[in-house]
Write a protein that holds these residues in place. Structure first.
Motif, PDB file in Angstrom:
ATOM      1  N   ALA A 144       6.049 -20.588   9.093  1.00 52.30           N
ATOM      2  CA  ALA A 144       6.336 -19.721  10.234  1.00 52.30           C
ATOM      3  C   ALA A 144       5.195 -19.737  11.234  1.00 52.30           C
ATOM      4  CB  ALA A 144       6.601 -18.293   9.754  1.00 52.30           C
ATOM      5  N   TYR A 145       3.981 -19.795  10.753  1.00 54.54           N
ATOM      6  CA  TYR A 145       2.809 -19.859  11.632  1.00 54.54           C
ATOM      7  C   TYR A 145       2.876 -21.089  12.535  1.00 54.54           C
ATOM      8  CZ  TYR A 145      -2.033 -20.787  12.991  1.00 54.54           C
ATOM      9  OH  TYR A 145      -3.174 -21.082  13.702  1.00 54.54           O
ATOM     10  N   LEU A 196       5.612 -20.677  15.188  1.00 48.68           N
ATOM     11  CA  LEU A 196       5.229 -19.788  16.272  1.00 48.68           C
ATOM     12  C   LEU A 196       4.384 -20.522  17.309  1.00 48.68           C
ATOM     13  CD1 LEU A 196       4.378 -16.495  14.319  1.00 48.68           C
ATOM     14  CD2 LEU A 196       6.300 -16.866  15.887  1.00 48.68           C
ATOM     15  N   LEU A 233      11.978 -18.232  19.113  1.00 48.50           N
ATOM     16  CA  LEU A 233      10.920 -17.618  18.317  1.00 48.50           C
ATOM     17  C   LEU A 233      11.467 -16.637  17.281  1.00 48.50           C
ATOM     18  CD1 LEU A 233       8.036 -16.888  20.858  1.00 48.50           C
ATOM     19  CD2 LEU A 233       8.040 -18.535  18.991  1.00 48.50           C
ATOM     20  N   VAL A 234      12.701 -16.174  17.454  1.00 45.50           N
ATOM     21  CA  VAL A 234      13.279 -15.254  16.489  1.00 45.50           C
ATOM     22  C   VAL A 234      13.393 -15.903  15.109  1.00 45.50           C
ATOM     23  CG1 VAL A 234      15.701 -15.865  16.923  1.00 45.50           C
ATOM     24  CG2 VAL A 234      15.116 -13.560  16.140  1.00 45.50           C
ATOM     25  N   LEU A 260       9.968 -15.649  13.335  1.00 48.60           N
ATOM     26  CA  LEU A 260       9.708 -14.229  13.128  1.00 48.60           C
ATOM     27  C   LEU A 260      10.556 -13.675  11.980  1.00 48.60           C
ATOM     28  CD1 LEU A 260       9.481 -12.960  16.820  1.00 48.60           C
ATOM     29  CD2 LEU A 260       7.598 -13.193  15.172  1.00 48.60           C
ATOM     30  N   ILE A 312       9.077 -14.648   8.637  1.00 43.54           N
ATOM     31  CA  ILE A 312       7.974 -13.777   8.202  1.00 43.54           C
ATOM     32  C   ILE A 312       8.525 -12.508   7.567  1.00 43.54           C
ATOM     33  CG2 ILE A 312       6.060 -12.368   9.018  1.00 43.54           C
ATOM     34  CD1 ILE A 312       5.582 -14.490  11.184  1.00 43.54           C
ATOM     35  N   ALA A 313       9.581 -11.931   8.171  1.00 42.12           N
ATOM     36  CA  ALA A 313      10.188 -10.731   7.605  1.00 42.12           C
ATOM     37  C   ALA A 313      10.754 -11.013   6.216  1.00 42.12           C
ATOM     38  CB  ALA A 313      11.285 -10.216   8.538  1.00 42.12           C
TER      39      ALA A 313
END
Length: 330
Positions: A122-123, A126, A194-195, A198, A201-202
């Motif tokens: 995810a990093y 992003l 980007l969702v 993100l 990560i959730a």
């Protein structure tokens, strides 16, 4: 006074000395469900891997990575449930019930590992967002939601910690798949890519929270901690209140596996009491402990002249391995 051990494996209304095989019979049901869960989870994995590759969705691929862990975890849980019904033998006198605890621990640790992988990916997303095709996200995630909710609903009432850890995997997958669908809708309407990372990560944080709870519970059982549902001081107080018991010491309360609690202790009785006379006291103690959910009881009875410390807890051992408060071996 001669030492005597009382072994108890039954409910409060039955004082015969026998082994209750109800837990073994009960285990066959979740084992069959776990086998079905393994097969259906493999289907989810194939669908989500294909959908993630086609749609370029990290959230979907993250969920597929989680499902891959599920395939391993559920397969291991299935194996552990089959092993746990094996009877005790000379090498494994408590039986194989802790296979399930070991499997649950490994499941929790693998979930934590997959969480770290999701966060790392995810990093990078992003920093470098990429286009995601939402249609395949919808299809793949819908399959995951339906199957996981079906499996979790079928095993939601199981008390076995190993089964509960597998159900946690399934609910986590269902929640992640629901999030993937929401992300797909956002991407379809706004093209805000980007969702996707993100959401990943959730998902990772959700997985990590549940995994830590499982790991913490299994470590407590493996460390033979007093079960959370049992108040140690209350147990000691109830034993001391049994008519004929003057004192108890060297008390140990632990769980063989989730839901199978055990206790051992030394009980001080009248030195002039015969073995036959002591039996009613032992039965009363067993009956008392059954109300705490303690089904495996070992009581060593002594008279007041036997060397002992008056504290319920056994003192620490010195470097030679001898108990500080014992003048002779127990």
């Amino acid at each position: 006074m001669a030492r005597e051990h009382a072994h108890h494996h039954h409910g409060p209304g039955d004082h015969g000395h026998h082994h209750d095989h109800g837990d073994i019979l009960h285990t066959h049901a979740p084992a069959g469900k776990m086998g079905r869960a393994f097969a259906l989870t493999c289907i989810i994995l194939i669908v989500e891997l294909a959908g993630g590759a086609i749609s370029h969705s990290l959230a979907l691929m993250s969920d597929a990575g989680h499902v891959l862990t599920d395939v391993f975890a559920i397969g291991l849980s299935w194996f552990a449930l089959r092993q746990s019904v094996k009877p005790a033998d000379e090498k494994m006198t408590f039986g194989y019930a802790r296979w399930g605890i070991l499997a649950a621990l490994l499941n929790g640790l693998t979930l934590i590992a997959i969480t770290l992988w999701i966060l790392w990916e995810a990093y990078h997303r992003l920093e470098h967002p990429s286009a995601v095709h939402s249609l395949w996200m919808f299809v793949s995630a819908a399959v995951g939601i339906c199957i996981n909710l079906y499996l979790a609903a079928g095993m939601r009432d199981e008390e076995n910690l190993n089964v509960r850890s597998a159900v946690l995997h399934m609910l986590g997958d269902a929640a992640a798949s629901a999030g993937v669908i929401v992300a797909g809708i956002v991407i379809l309407l706004t093209h805000w890519y980007l969702v996707d990372p993100l959401l990943s990560i959730a998902i990772a944080l959700f997985i990590a929270f549940g995994a830590w709870r499982i790991v913490r519970q299994t470590i407590k059982i493996l460390m033979e901690a007093t079960p959370q549902t049992i108040d140690f001081r209350e147990v000691v107080g109830k034993l001391k209140a049994v008519p004929g018991i003057h004192d108890v010491h060297d008390v140990h309360v632990w769980a063989i596996t989730n839901g199978q609690n055990a206790l051992s202790c030394h009980a001080v009785l009248d030195g002039n009491m015969t073995i036959r006379e002591s039996q009613q006291i032992l039965r009363d103690a067993e009956h008392c402990l059954a109300h705490f959910g303690i089904g495996h009881v070992t009581i060593q009875i002594e008279d007041g002249s036997h060397p002992h410390d008056n504290r319920a807890l056994c003192k620490a051992q010195d470097q030679s391995g001898e108990h500080h408060h014992h003048e002779s071996d127990h």
